[in-house]
Design an enzyme around this catalytic site. Structure first.
Site, short mmCIF file in Angstrom:
data_model
loop_
_atom_site.label_atom_id
_atom_site.label_comp_id
_atom_site.label_asym_id
_atom_site.label_seq_id
_atom_site.Cartn_x
_atom_site.Cartn_y
_atom_site.Cartn_z
N LEU A 9 34.78 51.40 27.03
CA LEU A 9 34.04 51.00 28.23
C LEU A 9 34.46 49.59 28.60
O LEU A 9 34.35 48.66 27.79
CB LEU A 9 32.54 51.05 27.96
CG LEU A 9 31.62 50.57 29.10
CD1 LEU A 9 31.75 51.48 30.31
CD2 LEU A 9 30.17 50.49 28.64
N GLY A 12 34.12 45.12 34.87
CA GLY A 12 34.91 44.29 35.78
C GLY A 12 36.31 44.79 36.02
O GLY A 12 37.29 44.06 35.84
N SER A 14 37.61 46.15 38.99
CA SER A 14 38.05 46.31 40.37
C SER A 14 39.36 45.58 40.65
O SER A 14 40.08 45.91 41.60
CB SER A 14 36.97 45.79 41.33
OG SER A 14 36.74 44.41 41.13
N SER A 15 39.70 44.61 39.79
CA SER A 15 40.95 43.85 39.99
C SER A 15 41.29 43.11 38.70
O SER A 15 40.56 43.18 37.71
CB SER A 15 40.79 42.85 41.14
OG SER A 15 39.79 41.89 40.83
N GLY A 16 42.40 42.40 38.72
CA GLY A 16 42.76 41.48 37.65
C GLY A 16 42.92 42.11 36.28
O GLY A 16 43.45 43.21 36.13
N ILE A 17 42.46 41.39 35.26
CA ILE A 17 42.65 41.80 33.87
C ILE A 17 42.01 43.15 33.60
O ILE A 17 42.59 44.01 32.94
CB ILE A 17 42.07 40.73 32.92
CG1 ILE A 17 42.84 39.42 33.05
CG2 ILE A 17 42.13 41.22 31.47
CD1 ILE A 17 42.21 38.26 32.29
N TYR A 156 31.33 26.80 34.35
CA TYR A 156 32.12 27.93 33.86
C TYR A 156 32.45 27.75 32.39
O TYR A 156 32.30 28.68 31.58
CB TYR A 156 33.39 28.07 34.68
CG TYR A 156 34.29 29.20 34.23
CD1 TYR A 156 34.00 30.52 34.57
CD2 TYR A 156 35.42 28.94 33.45
CE1 TYR A 156 34.82 31.55 34.15
CE2 TYR A 156 36.23 29.97 33.03
CZ TYR A 156 35.94 31.28 33.38
OH TYR A 156 36.75 32.31 32.95
#
Length: 312
Positions: A9, A12, A14-17, A156
């Protein structure tokens, strides 16, 4: 007799890593994984589905998941056969950069709600099943900013420091249940999102910020940041390859940095555990010797630093 595929599972995607990792695992030549690639907004699933190709509906399924919602997490797990997850990859995250005085507390809380509490929420949901079966692997996409603070990235970095402390503490207990935790710590990752973020903050007002600080952010930090991403940045594909190897490892590491070109920038803190050397050197490079910083970043991009860090 071949082992049954492990259910992975990933948040996140939808894009990137997250997208790259989901696709690489789904295309595993040995078909060792059944990937549940999740995202908050299913309206953004088109790129992932196109990249998955023939794996879509076979070794990869797409599901909705908002890591900030207990109900969404429960609904997502209910769609997994038996609700059992073998490998959880906490990848969902948001960034926040800029002068502290110009950032709202609501924006800061959103970073922690997603990056830290979102990861904790998912772990709490999958742990009972993992403990009952006495097996599991939790992979956390952290950051080198979880190891050292970076100017104008205070919030961050704090969220990633929190993740590092939380999961290192949890790792001690979970070994008793044969459950492994791996913190993967990328440096700068070149994505379309990062590029847009830097463009947006370059013209943002940041109300309440004094002129000097705003000038330091726009005229010193942003050019240095662009130089860093240009010379030291990795692609999401490269980071995903490291995570794939971590997941496939017989003895998963607790920590794995992904970019040897960034290592000299983290070494200062190791040399002087008090942190003074790192803080003073970073201050001098950014505020007094920006040309030397630019030259140093370009030197890091030379071929002698190109070898990636792979799990042993």
């Amino acid at each position: 007799m071949a082992d049954a595929p492990r259910t992975v599972l990933i948040s996140g995607c939808s894009s990137g890593i997250g997208l790259e990792l989901a696709v690489q695992l789904a295309h595993d030549p040995r078909q060792r994984y059944q990937v549940v690639a999740t995202m908050r907004d299913l309206g953004k699933k088109g790129t992932l589905e196109a990249a998955a190709g023939k794996a879509l509906g076979q070794t990869l399924t797409v599901a909705q998941l908002d890591v900030c919602s207990d109900e969404s997490v429960a609904q997502c797990l209910s769609c997994i056969q038996g609700g059992e997850v073998d490998v959880l990859v906490n990848n969902a995250g948001v960034g926040l950069v800029g002068p502290l005085e110009g950032l709202s507390l609501a924006a800061m809380q959103n970073v922690f709600d997603t990056n830290f509490f979102g990861a904790v929420r998912l772990v709490k949901a999958v742990l009972p099943s993992m403990k009952r079966r006495r097996q599991g692997h939790i992979v956390v996409v952290s950051s080198v900013m979880g190891l050292q603070g970076v100017v104008f990235n205070e919030v961050y970095a704090a969220s990633k420091f929190a993740m590092e402390g939380f999961f290192e503490s949890l790792a001690v207990q979970l070994l008793q249940f044969n459950i492994f935790i791996s913190l993967v710590e990328p440096g700068p990752v070149v994505t379309e999102f990062e590029g847009k973020l830097l463009e947006q903050v370059s013209t943002a007002e940041f109300p309440g910020t004094d002129p000097d600080t705003l000038s330091y952010f726009r005229d010193l930090y942003l050019p240095a940041s662009r130089e860093l991403f240009h010379n030291v940045g990795q692609s999401p594909q490269d980071v995903a390859k490291v995570i794939v190897k971590v997941i496939g490892s017989a003895r998963p590491p607790l920590r794995r940095q992904t970019n040897t070109r960034y290592t000299p920038l983290t070494a200062l803190k190791a040399v002087d555990p008090s942190g003074s050397l790192y803080v003073r050197t970073s201050h001098r490079l950014l505020f007094r010797w920006p040309r030397l910083l630019k030259l140093g970043l370009r030197c890091l991009a030379c071929s002698c630093f190109r070898t990636p860090v792979w799990p042993r």
